[in-house]
Scaffold this active site. Sequence first.
Site, PDB file in Angstrom:
ATOM      1  N   GLU A 187       7.396  -6.306   1.328  1.00  0.00           N
ATOM      2  CA  GLU A 187       6.233  -6.384   2.294  1.00  0.00           C
ATOM      3  C   GLU A 187       5.308  -7.626   1.750  1.00  0.00           C
ATOM      4  O   GLU A 187       4.862  -8.183   2.706  1.00  0.00           O
ATOM      5  CB  GLU A 187       5.446  -5.005   2.010  1.00  0.00           C
ATOM      6  N   LYS A 242      -2.127  -1.480  -3.927  1.00  0.00           N
ATOM      7  CA  LYS A 242      -3.042  -0.282  -3.667  1.00  0.00           C
ATOM      8  C   LYS A 242      -2.157   0.983  -3.823  1.00  0.00           C
ATOM      9  O   LYS A 242      -1.151   0.956  -3.176  1.00  0.00           O
ATOM     10  CB  LYS A 242      -3.753  -0.411  -2.348  1.00  0.00           C
ATOM     11  N   ARG A 257     -10.953   9.706   1.572  1.00  0.00           N
ATOM     12  CA  ARG A 257     -10.764  10.654   2.923  1.00  0.00           C
ATOM     13  C   ARG A 257     -12.050  11.590   3.110  1.00  0.00           C
ATOM     14  O   ARG A 257     -12.514  11.843   4.432  1.00  0.00           O
ATOM     15  CB  ARG A 257      -9.349  11.209   2.999  1.00  0.00           C
ATOM     16  N   TYR A 284     -14.653   1.338  -7.352  1.00  0.00           N
ATOM     17  CA  TYR A 284     -16.104   1.732  -6.912  1.00  0.00           C
ATOM     18  C   TYR A 284     -16.859   1.771  -8.367  1.00  0.00           C
ATOM     19  O   TYR A 284     -17.991   2.114  -8.286  1.00  0.00           O
ATOM     20  CB  TYR A 284     -15.684   3.333  -6.851  1.00  0.00           C
ATOM     21  N   LYS A 311       1.356  10.095   5.788  1.00  0.00           N
ATOM     22  CA  LYS A 311       1.404   8.485   6.171  1.00  0.00           C
ATOM     23  C   LYS A 311       2.557   7.850   5.636  1.00  0.00           C
ATOM     24  O   LYS A 311       2.680   6.919   5.537  1.00  0.00           O
ATOM     25  CB  LYS A 311      -0.047   8.114   5.644  1.00  0.00           C
ATOM     26  N   LYS A 355       0.746  -1.150  -0.181  1.00  0.00           N
ATOM     27  CA  LYS A 355       0.013  -0.231  -0.011  1.00  0.00           C
ATOM     28  C   LYS A 355       1.060   1.249   0.065  1.00  0.00           C
ATOM     29  O   LYS A 355       1.419   1.450   0.855  1.00  0.00           O
ATOM     30  CB  LYS A 355      -0.863   0.203   1.340  1.00  0.00           C
ATOM     31  N   SER A 393     -10.265   5.598  -4.859  1.00  0.00           N
ATOM     32  CA  SER A 393     -11.149   6.616  -4.971  1.00  0.00           C
ATOM     33  C   SER A 393     -10.546   7.788  -6.042  1.00  0.00           C
ATOM     34  O   SER A 393     -11.540   8.077  -7.052  1.00  0.00           O
ATOM     35  CB  SER A 393     -11.265   7.149  -3.756  1.00  0.00           C
TER      36      SER A 393
HETATM   37  C1  PBG Z   1      -7.709   3.558   5.197  1.00  0.00           C
HETATM   38  C2  PBG Z   1      -7.806   3.244   4.080  1.00  0.00           C
HETATM   39  C3  PBG Z   1      -7.629   4.338   2.851  1.00  0.00           C
HETATM   40  C4  PBG Z   1      -8.225   3.535   1.716  1.00  0.00           C
HETATM   41  C5  PBG Z   1      -8.823   2.302   2.282  1.00  0.00           C
HETATM   42  N1  PBG Z   1      -8.627   2.027   3.338  1.00  0.00           N
HETATM   43  C6  PBG Z   1      -7.052   5.543   2.903  1.00  0.00           C
HETATM   44  C7  PBG Z   1      -5.894   5.906   3.562  1.00  0.00           C
HETATM   45  O1  PBG Z   1      -5.003   5.022   3.745  1.00  0.00           O
HETATM   46  O2  PBG Z   1      -5.646   7.243   3.736  1.00  0.00           O
HETATM   47  C8  PBG Z   1      -8.270   4.323   0.433  1.00  0.00           C
HETATM   48  C9  PBG Z   1      -8.923   3.922  -0.583  1.00  0.00           C
HETATM   49  C10 PBG Z   1      -9.534   4.794  -1.450  1.00  0.00           C
HETATM   50  O3  PBG Z   1      -8.896   5.789  -1.968  1.00  0.00           O
HETATM   51  O4  PBG Z   1     -10.610   4.556  -2.310  1.00  0.00           O
HETATM   52  N2  PBG Z   1      -7.005   2.759   6.078  1.00  0.00           N
END
Ligand code: PBG
Length: 345
Positions: free
Chosen positions: A256, A271, A224, A336, A240, A214, A297
């Site tokens: 990882e 991701k 968010r 989505y 993050k 990720k 998203s």
């Molecule tokens: C949070 C999480 C996130 C997403 C899925 N789980 C956001 C982040 O890590 O800040 C993002 C999914 C998306 O953008 O569609 N743990």
Amino acid sequence: MLRLGRSCGKRFGEMNTLNLPVRPRRLRKSAAVRALVVETILTPAHLVQPLFIVEGSEPEAVSSLPGIFRLPLCRLAAYCAQLESLGIGGVAVFPKTDSALKTADGREALNPSALVLRAIGEIKSSVPALPIFSDIALDPYTTHGHDGLLDAAGGDVDNDATVAVLSEMAVLHARAGADFVAPSDMMDGRVKAIRAALDADGLSSTGIMAYSAKYASAYYGPFRDAVGSTRAPDAPPISKATYQLNVANRRESLRELRLDEAEGADILMVKPAGPCLDIIRDARENTTLPVAAYQVSGEYAQLLAAEKLGWLDLRATRDESLAAIRRAGADIILTYFAEAWARDR
Ligand code: PBG
């Protein structure tokens, strides 16, 4: 009428002027031939629909994700039944926590009647065969929006303290009916700890889909917004980067992925998806586990925005984006677009 003499001479256009016996275009000459040789097949069963959940009784539109709504509990049964009848492979649930319930330690995550647990229960009791993936991370519950607990100085996310909370959280989600818990926090050692906690609680049939590779991506913005984990404009921006992967790194993602497999993950996820097609391919070639990819998203929002401006054809770019992710090696795609794609095909 029979045209005599045609075999004796070739018209100019039919001549093999290049003297080329190998012509790949033969396999593309008609839709039927193209269908015979297609290499990548996508079905609704490969797709997981993310679901945003909210208290109350009315669905709420998410402005940065046109077509996506936060759903109240009373709408979940009907909506999930529709997804199931479309043949969708599963749902991934994300709660929007009331801001009054957020704290620095995110303790609402361990509330046995938290919104997400009621949502999982509702889906499992109404549409029991539909697989449920539930996100394990603290960002919906913390005032600071981080995926874990901050250390005493407040300068870093405390890895081991966070893993202890995530393990308890995973047990609650599994008991509520989640088929797979999906740690999305990127803390070290969380898959191993969650596996042990589930097994100790008699939940050995609950799987773990690990957000293994990720990245600290800028494509999560609309999410968010949807779950309300964006900080106030006057607060310092959330970084993050101390736990999510650097987008510049490839080898590190393999490390990882391997660790999560060794710690007992059942499915490995990459991701975001579109910006990480090379990483999806790496994952596919380095594990025998199923590989999932999350078309996040921002990947969805950018196509919707371009279509709104009249710049891109939404359906064609959507279909191409999903085909590319699957061609890269994803078995499962969280997107989505799942419902809309399944309806349109
Ligand atoms: C949070 C999480 C996130 C997403 C899925 N789980 C956001 C982040 O890590 O800040 C993002 C999914 C998306 O953008 O569609 N743990």
